[in-house]
Write an enzyme that holds these catalytic residues in place. Sequence first.
Site, PDB file in Angstrom:
ATOM      1  N   GLY A  34      44.788  47.252  30.584  1.00 19.95           N
ATOM      2  CA  GLY A  34      43.976  46.355  29.758  1.00 19.95           C
ATOM      3  C   GLY A  34      42.706  45.984  30.497  1.00 19.95           C
ATOM      4  O   GLY A  34      42.537  46.299  31.686  1.00 19.95           O
ATOM      5  N   LEU A  35      41.826  45.322  29.787  1.00 20.66           N
ATOM      6  CA  LEU A  35      40.521  44.947  30.333  1.00 20.66           C
ATOM      7  C   LEU A  35      40.649  43.998  31.524  1.00 20.66           C
ATOM      8  O   LEU A  35      41.687  43.347  31.701  1.00 20.66           O
ATOM      9  CB  LEU A  35      39.696  44.248  29.240  1.00 20.66           C
ATOM     10  CG  LEU A  35      39.277  45.108  28.051  1.00 20.66           C
ATOM     11  CD1 LEU A  35      38.758  44.211  26.916  1.00 20.66           C
ATOM     12  CD2 LEU A  35      38.213  46.125  28.464  1.00 20.66           C
ATOM     13  N   SER A  36      39.594  43.921  32.304  1.00 20.92           N
ATOM     14  CA  SER A  36      39.512  42.915  33.355  1.00 20.92           C
ATOM     15  C   SER A  36      39.602  41.536  32.706  1.00 20.92           C
ATOM     16  O   SER A  36      38.921  41.274  31.705  1.00 20.92           O
ATOM     17  CB  SER A  36      38.179  43.057  34.108  1.00 20.92           C
ATOM     18  OG  SER A  36      38.039  42.049  35.078  1.00 20.92           O
ATOM     19  N   GLY A  37      40.451  40.692  33.224  1.00 19.55           N
ATOM     20  CA  GLY A  37      40.609  39.348  32.651  1.00 19.55           C
ATOM     21  C   GLY A  37      41.582  39.276  31.485  1.00 19.55           C
ATOM     22  O   GLY A  37      41.773  38.214  30.889  1.00 19.55           O
ATOM     23  N   GLY A  39      44.763  39.571  31.599  1.00 19.43           N
ATOM     24  CA  GLY A  39      45.994  38.874  31.982  1.00 19.43           C
ATOM     25  C   GLY A  39      47.049  39.764  32.630  1.00 19.43           C
ATOM     26  O   GLY A  39      48.167  39.310  32.901  1.00 19.43           O
ATOM     27  N   LYS A  40      46.697  41.026  32.911  1.00 19.50           N
ATOM     28  CA  LYS A  40      47.649  41.988  33.496  1.00 19.50           C
ATOM     29  C   LYS A  40      48.347  41.433  34.728  1.00 19.50           C
ATOM     30  O   LYS A  40      49.570  41.454  34.840  1.00 19.50           O
ATOM     31  CB  LYS A  40      46.923  43.280  33.925  1.00 19.50           C
ATOM     32  CG  LYS A  40      46.262  44.059  32.833  1.00 19.50           C
ATOM     33  CD  LYS A  40      45.579  45.301  33.379  1.00 19.50           C
ATOM     34  CE  LYS A  40      44.475  45.025  34.388  1.00 19.50           C
ATOM     35  NZ  LYS A  40      43.350  44.235  33.851  1.00 19.50           N
ATOM     36  N   SER A  41      47.538  40.956  35.664  1.00 21.37           N
ATOM     37  CA  SER A  41      48.065  40.544  36.956  1.00 21.37           C
ATOM     38  C   SER A  41      48.932  39.283  36.815  1.00 21.37           C
ATOM     39  O   SER A  41      49.996  39.185  37.427  1.00 21.37           O
ATOM     40  CB  SER A  41      46.909  40.294  37.926  1.00 21.37           C
ATOM     41  OG  SER A  41      47.358  40.346  39.244  1.00 21.37           O
ATOM     42  N   SER A 125      43.000  50.650  34.613  1.00 16.60           N
ATOM     43  CA  SER A 125      43.339  52.044  34.258  1.00 16.60           C
ATOM     44  C   SER A 125      42.801  52.382  32.864  1.00 16.60           C
ATOM     45  O   SER A 125      43.553  52.600  31.918  1.00 16.60           O
ATOM     46  CB  SER A 125      44.845  52.299  34.347  1.00 16.60           C
ATOM     47  OG  SER A 125      45.627  51.298  33.732  1.00 16.60           O
TER      48      SER A 125
END
Lengths: 218, 218
Positions: A34-37, A39-41, A125
């Site tokens: 998913g995009l930066s920001g 919420g992946k991490s 990714s």
Amino acid sequence: MNNDTNVTWHEHRVSRDMREAKNNHKGCVIWFTGLSGSGKSTIANTLDHMLHQSNIQTVVLDGDNVRHGLNAGPGMLQDTHGEEFAKRFGLGFSAIDREENIRRIGAVAEIFTQTGVIALTAFISPYRIDRDKVRNTLKQGDFIEIFVDTPIEVCEQRDPKGLYKKARAGEITGFTGIDDPYEKPLNPELVLSAAEKTPDMLAAEIIGFLKNNNYIRG
Amino acid sequence: MNNDTNVTWHEHRVSRDMREAKNNHKGCVIWFTGLSGSGKSTIANTLDHMLHQSNIQTVVLDGDNVRHGLNAGPGMLQDTHGEEFAKRFGLGFSAIDREENIRRIGAVAEIFTQTGVIALTAFISPYRIDRDKVRNTLKQGDFIEIFVDTPIEVCEQRDPKGLYKKARAGEITGFTGIDDPYEKPLNPELVLSAAEKTPDMLAAEIIGFLKNNNYIRG
């Protein structure tokens, strides 16, 4: 494996099955994209915490432990390994470098999977082909792709590292979602509406998936 | 353009301490080094088996799971990633490529260590400087270097893959111990007289070291 095998002795390999039996759950890769920001991490770490509390063996692979070591950039490698080495092996942000970045992460996640661990990866990714290549190197069912589907407007408003601001100002180029594409997964195992739910809710959703599909005990 | 500066560190929610507490042992790297045929892989796998039976979380990194994935050569990468990619990132056997090979293995072993796992690595790793660089990237005490001290005459007599024979015949060049140097560790944590003892005896010796130094419970 056979390079150094002394023929007089039995091979005492600990198989993946043996490790999974001991751990009482399966190994697999949970690949957040998913995009930066988006919420992946945060979701990965929330899930990691819940799994850890349930005695499940996990690892989180993200920029923190990958970009400083395994996939270090030229700047970092130069100090320790010299200029020629840094130029050859340091990873930047070109398409080919991103491809190698994702390839190595996939290879490490595979080793964890073989070790009976649930590997959570949290990388933008952005390119479908790179993610699919990782999927294809893994055994059927070992790759769980989770699309963290947060609208870019939300990501940009959050902008935790101020990167969107820099990208809009032209201080960063090749930034995913601004001047570099993000390619959504076509058939991810899960899609998370991450703007509408809490990380705890989303992690619980993933745990439901893992139980329903017998990765972990119900 | 170098985006290294955009990499920021933040705390993982599940710390190494938490993982080690749950596993009831410490994470570390057990780095076997020695000539081809010295017994590294056999000893590593024997030790791995013993540790696994004692409910210790382990991984074995060796040519088997590294050379076909993470550190694949150009030939393997070409099929999946194309020629330009294979040429840039595929690892061969030049000094600089061997350096990168060992660097990546060290980086992966470090991630396992951070995850509270005991990582056993079984590579010739002939150059002292490359091993020492891995040691230096790790926290004091996390790197246990074990020199598998088998005389080259014994290794050459075993010659499990017929590589010494090929090297003597000039069919292989750059072969460690024949026409490429092996640099013994100067201050390894352990030296194993691997020609005089069984793998079980040697693995037990290492387990004694791990207990005495509080990596695992006595």
